[in-house]
Design a protein around this motif. Structure first.
Motif, PDB file in Angstrom:
ATOM      1  N   GLU A  64       0.840  -1.208   0.000  1.00  0.00           N
ATOM      2  CA  GLU A  64       0.000   0.000   0.000  1.00  0.00           C
ATOM      3  C   GLU A  64       0.877   1.261   0.000  1.00  0.00           C
ATOM      4  N   ILE A  65       0.260   2.377  -0.417  1.00  0.00           N
ATOM      5  CA  ILE A  65       0.967   3.663  -0.423  1.00  0.00           C
ATOM      6  C   ILE A  65       1.067   4.138   1.035  1.00  0.00           C
ATOM      7  N   GLY A  66       2.173   4.751   1.377  1.00  0.00           N
ATOM      8  CA  GLY A  66       2.348   5.232   2.760  1.00  0.00           C
ATOM      9  C   GLY A  66       1.403   6.370   3.091  1.00  0.00           C
ATOM     10  N   PRO A  67       1.108   6.595   4.392  1.00  0.00           N
ATOM     11  CA  PRO A  67       0.115   7.603   4.784  1.00  0.00           C
ATOM     12  C   PRO A  67       0.479   9.027   4.384  1.00  0.00           C
ATOM     13  N   ALA A  68       1.765   9.366   4.446  1.00  0.00           N
ATOM     14  CA  ALA A  68       2.142  10.771   4.228  1.00  0.00           C
ATOM     15  C   ALA A  68       1.694  11.268   2.862  1.00  0.00           C
ATOM     16  N   SER A  69       1.845  10.426   1.833  1.00  0.00           N
ATOM     17  CA  SER A  69       1.549  10.899   0.483  1.00  0.00           C
ATOM     18  C   SER A  69       0.065  10.844   0.180  1.00  0.00           C
ATOM     19  N   VAL A  70      -0.729  10.281   1.107  1.00  0.00           N
ATOM     20  CA  VAL A  70      -2.115  10.010   0.774  1.00  0.00           C
ATOM     21  C   VAL A  70      -3.065  11.038   1.357  1.00  0.00           C
ATOM     22  N   MET A  71      -2.817  11.394   2.609  1.00  0.00           N
ATOM     23  CA  MET A  71      -3.841  12.110   3.353  1.00  0.00           C
ATOM     24  C   MET A  71      -3.715  13.607   3.133  1.00  0.00           C
TER      25      MET A  71
ATOM     26  N   GLU B 293      -6.187  -4.483   6.031  1.00  0.00           N
ATOM     27  CA  GLU B 293      -4.813  -4.848   6.388  1.00  0.00           C
ATOM     28  C   GLU B 293      -4.070  -3.681   7.051  1.00  0.00           C
ATOM     29  N   THR B 294      -4.103  -2.496   6.382  1.00  0.00           N
ATOM     30  CA  THR B 294      -3.296  -1.381   6.890  1.00  0.00           C
ATOM     31  C   THR B 294      -4.052  -0.505   7.886  1.00  0.00           C
ATOM     32  N   LYS B 295      -5.365  -0.651   7.930  1.00  0.00           N
ATOM     33  CA  LYS B 295      -6.237   0.150   8.803  1.00  0.00           C
ATOM     34  C   LYS B 295      -6.230   1.636   8.415  1.00  0.00           C
ATOM     35  N   GLY B 296      -5.853   1.944   7.196  1.00  0.00           N
ATOM     36  CA  GLY B 296      -5.904   3.331   6.748  1.00  0.00           C
ATOM     37  C   GLY B 296      -7.270   3.635   6.157  1.00  0.00           C
TER      38      GLY B 296
ATOM     39  N   HIS C 261     -14.417   3.173  -2.817  1.00  0.00           N
ATOM     40  CA  HIS C 261     -13.343   2.193  -2.701  1.00  0.00           C
ATOM     41  C   HIS C 261     -13.802   1.077  -1.781  1.00  0.00           C
ATOM     42  N   LEU C 262     -13.406  -0.141  -2.121  1.00  0.00           N
ATOM     43  CA  LEU C 262     -13.842  -1.294  -1.326  1.00  0.00           C
ATOM     44  C   LEU C 262     -12.935  -1.468  -0.120  1.00  0.00           C
ATOM     45  N   GLY C 263     -13.546  -1.589   1.044  1.00  0.00           N
ATOM     46  CA  GLY C 263     -12.769  -1.821   2.264  1.00  0.00           C
ATOM     47  C   GLY C 263     -13.674  -2.366   3.343  1.00  0.00           C
ATOM     48  N   GLU C 264     -13.121  -2.478   4.550  1.00  0.00           N
ATOM     49  CA  GLU C 264     -13.934  -2.997   5.657  1.00  0.00           C
ATOM     50  C   GLU C 264     -14.783  -1.878   6.243  1.00  0.00           C
ATOM     51  N   ILE C 265     -16.009  -2.203   6.566  1.00  0.00           N
ATOM     52  CA  ILE C 265     -16.917  -1.203   7.163  1.00  0.00           C
ATOM     53  C   ILE C 265     -16.603  -1.125   8.660  1.00  0.00           C
ATOM     54  N   TRP C 266     -16.243   0.094   9.128  1.00  0.00           N
ATOM     55  CA  TRP C 266     -16.026   0.318  10.556  1.00  0.00           C
ATOM     56  C   TRP C 266     -17.157   1.202  11.066  1.00  0.00           C
TER      57      TRP C 266
ATOM     58  N   PHE D  20      -3.933   6.328  10.261  1.00  0.00           N
ATOM     59  CA  PHE D  20      -3.626   7.748  10.015  1.00  0.00           C
ATOM     60  C   PHE D  20      -4.937   8.489   9.796  1.00  0.00           C
ATOM     61  N   GLY D  21      -4.868   9.837   9.769  1.00  0.00           N
ATOM     62  CA  GLY D  21      -6.114  10.607   9.672  1.00  0.00           C
ATOM     63  C   GLY D  21      -6.657  10.829  11.073  1.00  0.00           C
ATOM     64  N   ASP D  22      -7.941  10.559  11.266  1.00  0.00           N
ATOM     65  CA  ASP D  22      -8.567  10.722  12.584  1.00  0.00           C
ATOM     66  C   ASP D  22      -8.182   9.505  13.431  1.00  0.00           C
ATOM     67  N   THR D  23      -7.092   9.645  14.197  1.00  0.00           N
ATOM     68  CA  THR D  23      -6.615   8.477  14.950  1.00  0.00           C
ATOM     69  C   THR D  23      -7.190   8.442  16.365  1.00  0.00           C
ATOM     70  N   GLN D  24      -8.082   9.395  16.709  1.00  0.00           N
ATOM     71  CA  GLN D  24      -8.615   9.442  18.081  1.00  0.00           C
ATOM     72  C   GLN D  24      -9.885   8.609  18.251  1.00  0.00           C
ATOM     73  N   THR D  25     -10.767   8.650  17.213  1.00  0.00           N
ATOM     74  CA  THR D  25     -12.066   7.976  17.352  1.00  0.00           C
ATOM     75  C   THR D  25     -11.867   6.468  17.503  1.00  0.00           C
ATOM     76  N   ILE D  26     -12.673   5.875  18.403  1.00  0.00           N
ATOM     77  CA  ILE D  26     -12.611   4.413  18.566  1.00  0.00           C
ATOM     78  C   ILE D  26     -13.724   3.792  17.722  1.00  0.00           C
ATOM     79  N   TRP D  27     -13.337   2.835  16.896  1.00  0.00           N
ATOM     80  CA  TRP D  27     -14.287   2.207  15.968  1.00  0.00           C
ATOM     81  C   TRP D  27     -14.424   0.713  16.281  1.00  0.00           C
ATOM     82  N   ALA D  28     -15.540   0.167  15.875  1.00  0.00           N
ATOM     83  CA  ALA D  28     -15.693  -1.291  15.920  1.00  0.00           C
ATOM     84  C   ALA D  28     -15.607  -1.805  14.484  1.00  0.00           C
TER      85      ALA D  28
END
Length: 1520
Positions: free
Chosen positions: A896-903, A1325-1328, A1334-1339, A1369-1377
């Motif tokens: 995956e692309i690193g967080p710095a270049s993405v966000m 996988e990366t939790k970004g 885009h297809l990903g896991e629903i949190w 990366f991004g909003d790293t404070q919120t707790i998700w399920a």
């Protein structure tokens, strides 16, 4: 008498008879007898005064040939119906004369060819011709030797092909008593004996071992390989059984825990015990997982897993290398493209020159037309015999003289023109077409009718006699007659009597045929022409003389028109080529209605080697080439030994005969007099071939067909071809005709034919001929298992390439094991000799393949039956793993692309971050009184005080009447009594866990609130099924133990069940916690009702078994429970005045919340309908919705399916009963899966007439971590549907496409996001965070998230990962399920209630259900949907993987005979639509696939049952 010409109208491929004597399928002895009778009259007699002419030529026909009867003194025709004329099945009809596959050396051949064969040695000479069946032409001992040599190589490395598993009843049904052996049309009686020497080779003495030796070998399993021994084992079934037995006795641990491709990563799987049994509907027949010995419920030793292991080991062997694979575009998953093999042979010869035949000689006294010839001979020599019909014993039955032929033909002509219709309106006028329908044993009547038509100037269309209304191919013949405008059919008296009749005695109209007037041509039925009437005899011109039918590869029938001048010229050319003179005799055993028709081989004194004169013909070009009779017996015919490998590339390479894969071809003679011939490339523009290249032979001559009747486009492509040089210049101003024959012109102008265009199969860019494949298959001990003449080879297109299919009729006395062994050996032989894989080999019972009118196999019809799944084979072997080499490249995952270049703010790589939320709970103003209370128990007490008589719950029984109801006060009082019982009888403390084992109803609700009043934690558990205690009780026991329940509450009835003998047999009843019976409650109230100290304490536990078989309990706090109820109340606008109908199981998830909690919180009345009641009354739910005028209703997919299937035909009667669904505003399907669009749409469509608004039906989405994330509700936009590319989805990408585009998959939005719920899409996988679409896991983040798993193990890492995740990366404070589901968010053009653009959530599927295959992610439901569409008899399907093999289980709704039809169809559809090869196909009875109460398939449970041999499948096929 001068040599003159006669009708030679015999037409189309009778290539069954490459040899003169093929007198039906008879024994050697019978053959000799018949032969001596037939030619007795012509064998050497004492010299007579007139002297007998020497035999000059014996024509060996291969694929149609000369047509039109030659005028000769006498034409002997033996009874063809018996004697043979079996039209070769359309595709296997190749057009090679005597070509033998050459394997090994055969030095003896040239000498043998030159030795004159005297009558004494002719029996050996003829033995290879003994089976008149069309396949004798493939027979050759050298070929057999080569095949045996190839198999001997395989023998060293025995192939362990797992035998398919068959249910006993299926084996019995296909056993020998069920079938009559085929009649004489199917195979010779002595096929069981070893065929004699066919070439006089030195190897023949070892080759023909005797029968006793053969049988003893078969019985004692000797594996010595002789030319015809069947015992070279391929390691087929015998090995399979032995291996299975070994594995059944020893614990082989290597496969007990396969690399499990079904989970996504180990840390995500929920580490709790697997349930020991199904939580399903009446669970299927198998399923007590306690029998299994490993932790994950996988059996250590079973026959099935042994066979799968065997299959895996076999598939690991090196195969043919796959083609080069690549991807072009990021989204496009490209199939393998055939790259040219750098070493493939290429044509290197000079460009060929067109070959001109000798000049057509001009004879001054040629008759100017055939009719004139008939008139001449009919008047000059009326007594001369013209045609003699023989019976099966060779006795003359009937002699037609030229005089009779002339007078009778005139009579027929007169009657056709003057006695049909009226004088003013005759039915038939000159130029009209009429059908000739004559049986094969009456050539004289046919000849009279044919010439009658010529004299009347009408166009005859000879066809076969229709035996039944459903003859194979008969419909296409009817289409030809219709397009030719045929209204009259000429037939003989006997034939007319034999046609099928209706009860009134009329001949019925055959399917697809025009209405015909049947006209009998016997003299006694005809009027005599007046003395002054005379037919109009003209010189031959360009008018159509007759139309011959031709059956194409696809089964369609075309009419080839032949003009009068072509007919005459053709007769002249044949007479010149063969040097015919008057008073010679032709013996014809071909179908006189088609093709080479009346044979011009002459037979008088004795047969010498050089009298075999092959010819080649085709319906379009008539006779293409013919070998001239020669007087020099020392001059051998032209012969080439060609490399079969070269031939597959269309290149001629002369090869040494030591090679296994060579083809020996003989010439078919020279180009016809007056014709020009060349070979052009078979595909594309007609460019001339090089001298060493195989092409389609094209002919330019007068003596050819001129068109396909009524089809100008096809005519242009075939009859008007202008061959070009490499520079593009045409080689002639005159058009050439494509003959449909593949070949080349060799040295000395000799024409060689190597096959037919119709028999060509292009596999991965290489051309294979169906005949060659047949020959190889038949060289593998054909006698024991299959009938020689009953084998069909064709190709089907699967995944952008042709795949070879072989279908043969199996002898009724061959065993399963024998047949399977034969099949695996055929595959090996074809692979060795042709270097091509066979995709499917099927054996059908004797006499079941569709026949052509002349008894051959109807190829296109066989192919059609195969493709539509109606062939009903008794044995099938599929080999997709070896054949399919053009699959897309397995995916390599990119880092995956690193967080710095993405966000960048709220953008992820240029796209809006995929996040969305429901309405904010804090900002909603409503007068919700229940909000004042923190706990549901307080809300109930408040309602019992303020509205004591308000009805909260109404329970309906199966008749739709009220079984029970509860008001607020009744519920409160009942709960109090239960609380007293728990404290006094159960001695429970607050915080103790209580299992509630109740059927769906009011008792469950009261028990739940009783627990809350007592401060206990309730767990709802589905009760065991009384009819299926063995499988359902272990699950109950497990939940009670895992949840650490201190006590179990239930009804009196279930109490008895738990203590029954059946229960004791299933579980250890002594370990149950105390059981309390709530039918007997104390009368007093509790001293005080428990009030929790903190809203975050545990309210209840929600236990559920996932579809992957995981048992997971989640903790719901009091705060989450109240927030949940408030969220649903706001979304669905629920108030005390509302009524909601609920048809759901009340044991877990949203179903439990709606059944037990929401009414107490919102005050609305819940009408409860237990789903089990719908089994007796499917209309119960909808009638209740109509009767109570309900606006909101909730159901499950299983309920919706039950209504769709059970009420489909009853909508009218329901309307009559007053069923009205027009008031329904929302009908929500409660589910934890991707919405099933097909089901919801068919439900909407079905009940639209009863007032159901299509917009009303929607779905919800919940999961373990949050029981309801989306729910459609009342306000807000309608659910949207998008179409995504299924191929991109496999690569975890979303690509939107148009509806109906290939590989499109419809996805429906899963309802609106509930108030107070926030969603984000993250990379699993990366939790970004991921971007929009885009297809990903629903949190999910929400006040009503569950607070964690309740497990015995207390696995903290799992807890934190699923319930307390943070973005990387991004909003790293919120707790998700983490939901464990893949999906995507998409911003739509619609606006929501707040006036903002609406974000739609699309659920794709569960991560732990998804299968990783070839590096791609597949969702089982997609493959299952394709499979269910493949055949009407497949009612349900489930797929799973085992050791990276895809296993497909299908439920069959039909007779067990159809089971094997499904194997190729299932394999095809999964290849075509998903680019996957199915490893195992399992066919089972209806109801075997376990389905839980939510209507979800329990695939892992099915897998365990299959591997433990508990399914009792009808058939299991292991694809190679």
């Amino acid at each position: 008498m001068d040599s003159a010409v006669m009708v030679k109208h015999m037409v189309l491929p009778l290539i069954d008879f490459p040899f003169l004597f093929l007198a039906g399928d008879i024994t050697q002895k019978g053959y000799e007898k018949k032969r001596s009778k037939l030619i007795g009259a012509y064998l050497p007699q004492p010299p007579a005064a007139n002297g007998a002419a020497a035999v000059r030529c014996r024509l060996q026909h291969s694929e149609g040939a000369a047509r039109r009867m030659l005028r000769t003194a006498n034409i002997g025709v033996c009874d063809i119906r018996e004697a043979a004329a079996r039209e070769r099945a359309a595709s296997t009809a190749g057009n090679r004369p005597l070509f033998y596959f050459r394997f090994g050396v055969d030095q003896a051949l040239p000498q043998e060819r030159r030795t004159p064969v005297t009558p004494s040695s002719s029996s050996r000479y003829h033995r290879r011709r003994s089976s008149g069946s069309r396949d004798e032409r493939y027979r050759s001992d050298v070929h057999t030797e080569a095949v045996q040599a190839a198999l001997a190589k395989h023998k060293e490395r025995k192939m362990a092909v797992p035998m398919p598993s068959k249910r006993r009843s299926l084996v019995v049904q296909t056993s020998m008593d069920a079938y009559t052996p085929p009649d004489t049309s199917s195979g010779s009686e002595d096929e069981g004996s070893v065929q004699g020497d066919s070439q006089g080779t030195p190897t023949s003495s070892q080759g023909s071992i005797n029968m006793e030796h053969w049988i003893s070998q078969a019985i004692h399993g000797s594996t010595t390989s002789t030319t015809s021994s069947s015992s070279t084992q391929s390691g087929g079934s015998g090995a399979a059984h032995r291996l299975a037995d070994v594995m059944a006795q020893t614990h082989i641990e290597n496969h007990s825990a396969p690399p499990d491709v079904t989970t996504y990563t180990s840390e995500h799987s929920i580490q709790v015990e697997r349930p020991q049994g199904s939580t399903a509907r009446v669970a299927p027949k198998y399923g007590n997982a306690e029998l299994m010995e490993t932790g994950d419920g996988v059996p250590v030793s079973s026959r099935v897993s042994a066979k799968i292991q065997q299959l895996v080991n076999t598939l690991k062997r090196p195969k043919r290398p796959p083609l080069r694979e690549f991807f072009v575009d990021d989204f496009e998953e490209l199939l393998e493209v055939q790259q040219p093999d750098p070493n493939q042979p290429k044509p290197e010869g000079a460009p060929m020159l067109a070959m001109r035949g000798e000049q057509l000689g001009v004879v001054t006294n040629w008759p100017p037309s055939l009719e004139a010839a008939l008139q001449r001979w009919g008047t000059i020599s009326p007594k001369a015999p013209c045609l003699t019909t023989m019976d099966t014993n060779g006795k003359p039955l009937y002699i037609l003289t030229y005089g009779k032929l002339w007078t009778r033909s005139m009579k027929v002509a007169y009657n056709i023109l003057h006695k049909l219709g009226t004088k003013q309106e005759p039915m038939v006028r000159p130029g009209d077409r009429v059908a000739l329908v004559f049986p094969n044993n009456d050539p004289a009547a046919f000849m009279v009718a044919f010439y009658g038509c010529l004299l009347a100037e009408v166009v005859p269309v000879p066809i076969e006699v229709p035996l039944t209304r459903k003859d194979a191919g008969s419909q296409q013949i009817g289409f030809l007659l219709g397009s030719c405008g045929v209204t009259v059919a000429l037939t003989s008296d006997a034939c007319h009597k034999g046609l099928p009749k209706s009860p009134t005695g009329e001949i019925p109209q055959f399917k697809g045929w025009p209405k015909l007037l049947w006209f009998v041509t016997e003299s006694k039925h005809l009027s005599k022409p007046p003395r002054d009437w005379f037919p109009h005899i003209k010189d031959a011109n360009n008018d159509t003389a007759y139309i011959e039918y031709k059956t194409c590869k696809d089964g369609s029938v075309l009419g080839v028109t032949v003009t009068r001048i072509a007919q005459l010229t053709h007769c002249q050319a044949l007479t010149q080529a063969c040097g015919y003179t008057e008073a010679e005799t032709i013996v014809n055993v071909l179908d006189f209605k088609k093709d080479v028709g009346l044979w011009h081989g002459i037979l008088t004194v004795r047969l010498r080697q050089e009298v075999i004169c092959p010819c080649a013909s085709s319906p379009e070009a008539l006779t293409v080439a013919i070998r001239r009779p020669t007087d020099d017996s020392n001059q051998p015919p032209g012969r080439g030994v060609l490399s079969m490998h070269g031939l597959t590339y269309g290149v001629i390479r002369v090869d040494s005969e030591e090679k296994l894969s060579v083809l020996t071809v003989q010439d078919v003679g020279l180009v016809m007099p007056g014709a020009i011939m060349c070979a052009v490339k078979p595909d594309g523009i007609p460019q001339l071939c090089r001298t060493d290249e195989i092409g389609e032979l094209c002919v330019c001559a007068i003596a050819t067909g001129t068109s396909y009747y009524g089809l100008s486009g096809m005519t242009k492509n075939t009859f008007e071809v202008f061959p070009m040089t490499s520079s593009g210049a045409p080689i002639s101003e005159y058009p050439f005709i494509r003959t449909g024959l593949l070949g080349f012109i060799g040295p000395g102008g000799l024409v060689f034919v190597v096959g037919k265009m119709d028999g060509l199969m292009v596999v991965s860019g290489r051309r294979h001929n169906a005949d060659d494949i047949v020959a190889t298959a038949l060289a593998v001990e054909p006698m024991k298992f299959v009938y020689r003449g009953r084998i069909a080879v064709f190709s089907v297109s699967v995944l952008h390439d042709e795949r070879i299919v072989i279908v043969a009729e199996q002898r009724p006395d061959s065993t399963e094991e024998d047949s399977f062994q034969w099949m695996s050996r055929v595959l090996q032989a074809i692979d060795s000799i042709h270097q091509v894989g066979v995709y499917c080999l099927a054996l059908v019972p004797a006499n079941t393949l569709p026949k052509t009118p002349l008894g051959g196999i109807h190829l296109s019809e066989t192919k059609q039956l195969f493709l539509e799944g109606s062939l009903h084979p008794c044995n099938v072997l599929m080999c997709p793993h070896t054949c399919v080499t053009n699959l897309p490249k397995p995916r390599q995952k990119q880092p995956e692309i690193g967080p710095a270049s993405v966000m960048v703010g709220n953008l992820v790589s240029g796209k809006r971050i995929a996040q969305a939320s429901g309405r904010d709970l804090g900002q909603i103003e409503d007068n919700d009184q229940a909000r004042k209370f923190l706990f549901l128990s307080e809300v109930l007490q408040w309602r019992a005080q303020t509205t004591p008589d308000h009805v909260l719950y109404t329970l309906l029984n199966c008749r739709g009447t009220i079984a029970n109801s509860l008001t607020c006060a009744q519920l409160h009082k009942r709960a109090e009594k239960i609380a007293v019982m728990l404290m006094e009888r159960g001695h429970l403390q607050d915080g103790d866990h209580v299992a509630l084992v109740y059927p769906p109803g009011i008792d469950l609700i009261a028990a739940f609130y009783g627990c809350l009043y007592a401060g206990c934690v309730p767990i709802t558990v589905r009760p065991p099924h009384p009819q299926n205690i063995a499988t359902t009780l272990p699950t109950v026991k497990m939940i009670v133990e895992v949840s650490r329940s201190a006590c179990l509450m239930t009804t009196q009835l279930i109490c008895k069940l738990l203590r029954s003998r059946e229960a004791a047999a299933a579980v250890d009843v002594r370990t149950w916690p105390p059981v309390l019976d709530t039918d007997d409650l104390p009368k007093k109230r509790p001293a005080q009702i428990y009030k929790p100290s903190n809203p975050d304490t545990l309210a209840y536990l929600d236990f559920s078994v996932s579809t992957t078989g995981m048992l997971a309990g989640v903790k719901m706090s009091h705060a989450a429970t109240s927030a949940f109820c408030r969220s649903i109340k706001l979304q669905c606008e629920l108030y005390p005045s509302r009524e909601v109908a609920i048809c759901l199981d009340p044991y877990c998830g949203l179903g439990f919340v709606l059944w037990c909690l929401c009414s107490v919180y919102s005050g609305h009345q819940s009408i409860l309908i237990p789903p089990s009641e719908l089994e007796t009354n499917p209309a119960l739910w909808l009638l209740a919705v109509s009767q109570y005028k309900v606006r909101d209703t909730f159901c499950s997919y299983s309920v919706m399916e039950l209504c769709t299937k059970g009420l489909g035909s009853q909508t009218e009667s329901l309307k009559g009963r007053g069923l009205d669904l027009s008031r329904v505003r929302t009908c929500v399907v409660v589910a934890e899966e991707r919405p099933r669009i097909a089901l919801t749409q068919s439900f909407s469509k079905l009940f639209k007439d009863l007032g159901l608004h299509p917009r009303a039906v929607s779905t919800s989405f919940g999961c373990r971590v949050n029981l309801a994330i989306c729910l459609q509700g009342t306000s807000g936009p309608d659910p949207t549907t998008v179409f995504v590319d299924m191929r991109a989805l496999r690569h975890d990408r979303v690509r939107l496409v148009e509806r109906g585009s290939p590989h499109s998959l419809p996805l429906m939005e899963s309802g609106k996001i509930l108030p107070g719920v926030r969603i984000i899409i993250a990379n699993p996988e990366t939790k970004g965070p991921l971007g929009d679409s885009h297809l990903g896991e629903i949190w999910v983040h929400s006040a009503h998230n569950a607070s964690g798993y309740f497990t015995i193990y207390g696995d903290e890492s799992l807890q934190s990962d699923h319930f307390n995740s943070r973005l990387s990366f991004g909003d790293t404070q919120t707790i998700w399920a983490r939901t464990g589901y893949l999906g995507f968010l998409r911003r739509t053009e619609l606006t929501d209630a707040n006036g903002e653009r609406h974000d739609a959530l699309y659920v794709v599927g569960a991560l732990d259900e998804a299968m990783e295959l070839r590096g791609m992610r597949y969702h089982p439901i997609d493959i299952e949907t394709s499979v269910i569409r493949a055949h009407k008899s497949i009612t349900e399907c489930a797929v799973f993987t085992w050791t990276n093999l895809l296993v497909v289980v299908v439920e069959l709704d039909g007779s067990e005979q159809e089971a094997l039809d499904l194997v190729p169809l299932v394999t095809n559809v999964v290849l075509e639509e998903h680019y996957l090869i199915v490893g195992v196909v399992v066919v089972v009875d209806i109801g075997v696939i376990p389905i839980n109460s939510r209507g979800e398939k329990q695939r892992m449970h099915l897998r365990d049952g299959f591997l433990a041999d508990q399914l009792d499948p009808i058939y299991v096929a292991y694809n190679m």
